[in-house]
Design a protein around this motif. Structure first.
Motif, PDB file in Angstrom:
ATOM      1  N   ARG A  79       1.335   4.194  -2.953  1.00  0.00           N
ATOM      2  CA  ARG A  79       1.207   5.645  -2.786  1.00  0.00           C
ATOM      3  C   ARG A  79       2.439   6.375  -3.309  1.00  0.00           C
ATOM      4  O   ARG A  79       2.371   7.536  -3.701  1.00  0.00           O
ATOM      5  CB  ARG A  79       0.979   5.986  -1.308  1.00  0.00           C
ATOM      6  N   ALA A 125       1.095  13.838  -0.465  1.00  0.00           N
ATOM      7  CA  ALA A 125       0.923  12.467   0.034  1.00  0.00           C
ATOM      8  C   ALA A 125       2.246  11.709   0.005  1.00  0.00           C
ATOM      9  O   ALA A 125       2.586  10.972   0.943  1.00  0.00           O
ATOM     10  CB  ALA A 125      -0.126  11.738  -0.804  1.00  0.00           C
ATOM     11  N   THR A 133      -2.602   2.113 -10.134  1.00  0.00           N
ATOM     12  CA  THR A 133      -1.832   1.830  -8.932  1.00  0.00           C
ATOM     13  C   THR A 133      -1.532   0.349  -8.858  1.00  0.00           C
ATOM     14  O   THR A 133      -2.269  -0.489  -9.363  1.00  0.00           O
ATOM     15  CB  THR A 133      -2.609   2.245  -7.663  1.00  0.00           C
ATOM     16  N   THR A 160       4.427  10.162   3.152  1.00  0.00           N
ATOM     17  CA  THR A 160       4.847   8.764   3.173  1.00  0.00           C
ATOM     18  C   THR A 160       6.338   8.661   3.491  1.00  0.00           C
ATOM     19  O   THR A 160       6.756   7.821   4.302  1.00  0.00           O
ATOM     20  CB  THR A 160       4.556   8.094   1.815  1.00  0.00           C
ATOM     21  N   GLU A 196       0.827  -1.207   0.000  1.00  0.00           N
ATOM     22  CA  GLU A 196       0.000   0.000   0.000  1.00  0.00           C
ATOM     23  C   GLU A 196       0.860   1.254   0.000  1.00  0.00           C
ATOM     24  O   GLU A 196       0.585   2.219  -0.723  1.00  0.00           O
ATOM     25  CB  GLU A 196      -0.928  -0.001   1.219  1.00  0.00           C
ATOM     26  N   ALA A 219      -0.787  14.886  -4.733  1.00  0.00           N
ATOM     27  CA  ALA A 219       0.059  13.696  -4.906  1.00  0.00           C
ATOM     28  C   ALA A 219       1.421  13.897  -4.263  1.00  0.00           C
ATOM     29  O   ALA A 219       1.941  13.011  -3.573  1.00  0.00           O
ATOM     30  CB  ALA A 219       0.212  13.374  -6.389  1.00  0.00           C
TER      31      ALA A 219
END
Length: 452
Positions: A89, A217, A451, A221, A85, A214
């Motif tokens: 991302r 995010a 994705t 991360t 996951e 984007a």
């Protein structure tokens, strides 16, 4: 077991327990990641074909294989288990970064700039050393986990070649004059008593400030992985788009006037060693970490000139059941404590052991070392060998060759010149990248938006 072997086993167990928090200079400090087989199978089940084209950049293709290799490189070099996951991302930003690298590579080739193999080798060694990894450790880990060394080499080749592009572009304008150095010295004098920060950065560019979800995010991360223990120099080298990336994100000592106001507001409040939240600046987001703070003008400290000898183990140490080779290494190290009496002899000993750690780890500031390491070195007389420092992969001996009290806050003219040059290069880099992006013909394929 003989009495000798029993004594050696006990000694290793006791020494490891006492010195596990005392890593040798440039010793590994992160654990290899393990990934459950089920997770690997699930990821493989949804992975698109490796030869699937994601984008075409001025006629040059970017494939899913390129993205997968870069993602694997990140996972392996951080030493952390990272879920599919999280990698999903990160995928979009990896694609954008690889597109930028394609544009840079095309400019490098256009200017007929050649990056020599020894430059790449030196850069890889620098990344390993900054991250406390043994020589060739990053190469070996890539090979053992099936990641092409070309993935790492290509990335570093772009970083080095791009720096040469910028120097060529700056030309005469890139030269730092005595007048500029003098002006900066005067500015520093005027800032007596103000804060200065020894810090590192990761810069994530944003193409369109109106649509930065984007990139934000992705930045979050990266921050989560850093806070989990991912090595900052490795992550910066792979993902930062600032010119400091080749130095593991290190900016050295900087004063507030040379930072974005938004960054200043954050670093003033940051504890040493903390990882910032995303800091929005012109052109993107910054992730900052501060290794030290001081006041401009005066900060006395002790500079140590050290030498090191490292006795490598043939396998990770089990303190309760050391191997024959590990017991022998302890006995040799213990003997060397009594027989080595000079820094030249320490370097020669380390060379005879295969130089798995640098014999000369460079000057170290006593006050900036970890408390446990500081306790070993602060009372160690010159030309005396420290007690054996046992880690999971070997035993280190340290020696202080020279101690010098110095004003750590005083920058030399050469340090000021380097800082000024870095500022010029950073400005030129961002401008040229914007120009290349405006002129480029980039065709994004539908698969790039899917994705994993």
């Amino acid at each position: 077991m003989s009495k000798t072997h029993c004594t050696a086993s006990t000694a290793l167990a006791v020494l490891l327990a006492f010195s596990a928090t005392l890593p040798a200079m440039a010793a590994p400090h992160h654990k290899a990641a393990t990934k459950p087989a089920a997770t690997k199978e699930a990821a493989a089940a949804v992975r698109p074909p490796e030869d699937q084209i994601l984008a075409v950049i001025n006629g040059q293709v970017l494939t899913q294989r390129d993205v997968d290799n870069r993602a694997k490189l990140f996972v392996l070099s951080t030493g952390l288990p990272i879920s599919p996951e999280i990698m999903g991302r990160m995928r979009g930003q990896i694609i954008h970064q690889l597109i930028d690298e394609r544009l840079k590579t095309q400019e490098i080739l256009k200017r007929h700039i050649n990056v020599e193999p020894d430059q790449i080798a030196a850069a890889i060694a620098n990344i390993e050393q900054r991250n406390g990894m043994p020589k060739n450790a990053l190469r070996n880990r890539l090979a053992s986990d099936g990641v092409s060394l070309t993935t790492l080499i290509d990335q570093i080749r772009v970083q080095i070649g791009w720096m040469q592009v910028l120097r060529e572009k700056l030309g005469e304008e890139g030269r730092i004059t005595a007048t500029q150095i003098s002006q900066r010295e005067q500015a520093l004098q005027a800032e007596q008593g103000r804060a200065q920060y020894f810090m590192s950065e990761i810069f994530v560019p944003v193409a369109d400030p109106r649509h930065d979800d984007a990139e934000l995010a992705f930045t979050k991360t990266i921050i989560s992985q850093l806070r989990e223990g991912a090595p900052f120099p490795i992550v910066a080298a792979q993902f930062s788009q600032a010119q400091s990336a080749l130095d593991g994100g290190s900016m050295g000592w900087v004063q507030e006037d040379n930072l974005d106001p938004q960054v200043v507001n954050i670093v003033r409040q940051m504890p040493i060693g903390a990882i910032s939240n995303p800091i929005q600046v012109a052109g993107g987001f910054v992730i900052a970490t501060v290794q030290a703070k001081r006041v401009v003008g005066k900060q006395m400290g002790t500079q140590l000139d050290l030498r090191q000898a490292f006795f490598p183990f043939d396998a990770p140490l089990n303190p309760q059941n050391p191997t024959e080779q590990q017991r022998a290494a302890l006995q040799k190290a213990t003997s060397a404590v009594q027989t080595v009496h000079s820094c030249d002899a320490m370097e020669a000993l380390n060379k005879s052991l295969g130089e798995k750690r640098p014999g000369n780890p460079g000057s170290q500031i006593l006050e900036r070392l970890m408390p446990q390491m500081k306790s070993v070195l602060e009372s160690l007389p010159p030309n005396k060998v420290s007690r054996p420092l046992v880690s999971m992969d070997g035993i280190a001996l340290l020696m202080v060759c020279n101690r010098q009290e110095k004003n750590l806050a005083q920058q030399s003219p050469s340090e000021i010149a380097d800082q000024l040059m870095n500022e010029h290069v950073e400005q030129a880099s961002r401008q040229l990248q914007r120009d290349l992006q405006r002129r480029a013909i980039i065709e994004m394929r539908p698969a790039a938006k899917a994705t994993n």
